[in-house]
Design an enzyme around this catalytic site. Structure first.
Site, PDB file in Angstrom:
ATOM      1  N   ASP A  89      82.113  27.391 -29.235  1.00 19.33           N
ATOM      2  CA  ASP A  89      82.404  26.422 -28.185  1.00 19.33           C
ATOM      3  C   ASP A  89      81.172  25.560 -27.965  1.00 19.33           C
ATOM      4  O   ASP A  89      80.040  26.023 -28.113  1.00 19.33           O
ATOM      5  CB  ASP A  89      82.850  27.108 -26.895  1.00 19.33           C
ATOM      6  CG  ASP A  89      81.812  28.053 -26.316  1.00 19.33           C
ATOM      7  OD1 ASP A  89      80.912  27.592 -25.584  1.00 19.33           O
ATOM      8  OD2 ASP A  89      81.886  29.266 -26.594  1.00 19.33           O
ATOM      9  N   ASP A 178      87.641  27.068 -17.552  1.00 18.02           N
ATOM     10  CA  ASP A 178      86.374  27.812 -17.540  1.00 18.02           C
ATOM     11  C   ASP A 178      86.018  28.055 -16.081  1.00 18.02           C
ATOM     12  O   ASP A 178      85.652  27.131 -15.351  1.00 18.02           O
ATOM     13  CB  ASP A 178      85.298  26.977 -18.236  1.00 18.02           C
ATOM     14  CG  ASP A 178      83.894  27.569 -18.119  1.00 18.02           C
ATOM     15  OD1 ASP A 178      83.732  28.629 -17.477  1.00 18.02           O
ATOM     16  OD2 ASP A 178      82.959  26.952 -18.660  1.00 18.02           O
ATOM     17  N   GLU A 180      83.664  30.500 -13.671  1.00 17.39           N
ATOM     18  CA  GLU A 180      82.560  31.449 -13.693  1.00 17.39           C
ATOM     19  C   GLU A 180      81.720  31.291 -12.436  1.00 17.39           C
ATOM     20  O   GLU A 180      82.173  30.686 -11.465  1.00 17.39           O
ATOM     21  CB  GLU A 180      81.718  31.255 -14.969  1.00 17.39           C
ATOM     22  CG  GLU A 180      81.258  29.814 -15.191  1.00 17.39           C
ATOM     23  CD  GLU A 180      80.564  29.637 -16.539  1.00 17.39           C
ATOM     24  OE1 GLU A 180      79.339  29.899 -16.574  1.00 17.39           O
ATOM     25  OE2 GLU A 180      81.216  29.237 -17.521  1.00 17.39           O
TER      26      GLU A 180
END
Length: 290
Positions: A89, A178, A180
């Site tokens: 990625d 994503d 986090e």
């Protein structure tokens, strides 16, 4: 275990202007002078810990090592890598990528940053999306979540309009969320219930916009702290687990297996080192929504 990573891989070296300024200070003590020429704005510096709200300093895993530490990655040929497909990625931090070289080294898929919040677009996304496709990669886009800045629905709409779409071309992975550690607080200032609502709104809006259930990138530690280890998403959403170690470890509730695993933040390929959990035919099936 929480440790602070002392040498982040994306930290830029000292620029020429910084070195000249330091030299000027030394020469000034000797009664001499030095002229520092004006230069373009320096590239952003990656922080040693996740304390910045600057989207240019965020990427998949930019907060993980600082909060969870790093262990030794799996050895080539180890059991944890059996029957997997290698990939990576990336974001604009990798600059211009040699896509043919990465493909020749064995990578077969890539996720790349497209957006963050409701205003930020990664400046290299278009080049990365086209370059990876032309080199033969199966690729997908991801959105870096800022749950404290706007709703999950609003961020999904922005993502879908700026790279988060999906097409049945056999080369496009489902769009990815994503989510986090936050920069000012682990859970972005949201309660577990509010975070579950935010994720659900994002997931449902992306499904309505694209017809695909998004992949969710997270860590077991963050997911447990910030959603109460919700098991509500495993039935539909592929899991991209982040754990910098020799094995993926315990997975969040609701997922009996991982679809992708980010096991190191540097290695053979540009960006982070990932694997798809299955054979190439499985990766192709995921891209084709079959």
């Amino acid at each position: 275990m929480r440790v602070t990573r002392t040498t982040p891989r994306r930290r830029s070296p000292l620029g020429r202007r910084t070195l000249l300024a330091a030299a000027g200070a030394v020469l000034g003590l000797l009664g001499l002078t030095v002229t520092v020429p004006s230069t373009a704005t320096a590239a952003p510096q990656a922080p040693a810990s996740a304390t910045s709200d600057n989207p240019e300093l965020h990427w998949m895993g930019s907060t993980v090592a600082a909060h969870e530490g790093e262990g030794a990655p799996p050895a080539p040929g180890s059991a944890s890598l059996a029957e997997t497909v290698p990939g990576m990625d990336v974001s604009h931090y990798q600059g211009a990528i040699d896509w043919a070289g990465a493909y020749g080294a064995g990578a077969r898929f890539v996720y790349m940053k497209a957006t963050e919040g409701t205003t930020y677009q990664d400046p290299n996304f278009s080049a990365n999306y086209t370059g990876s496709y032309n080199a033969g990669f199966i690729r997908g886009a991801y959105h870096f979540a800022n749950p404290n800045s706007s709703s999950g629905t609003a961020q999904a709409d922005f993502f879908a309009a700026h790279g988060g779409g999906w097409s049945a071309d056999g080369k496009t992975l489902p769009p990815m969320l994503d989510i986090e550690y936050g920069s000012s607080s682990t859970c972005w200032g949201l309660s577990q219930a509010a975070m579950r609502t935010w994720v659900t709104d994002f997931v449902n809006e992306m499904h309505a916009k694209t017809g695909r259930w998004v992949t969710i990138y997270t860590t077991t530690d963050w997911w447990t702290q910030c959603t109460g280890n919700s098991g509500d998403y495993g039935a539909n959403n592929p899991l991209f687990i982040a754990r910098y170690a020799s094995a993926p470890g315990t997975l969040p509730a609701g997922w009996g297996f991982y679809t992708f695993w980010q096991f190191a933040d540097s290695g053979t390929f540009p960006g982070d080192q990932d694997v798809f959990n299955g054979p190439m035919s499985g990766l192709q099936n995921l891209a084709n929504n079959t």
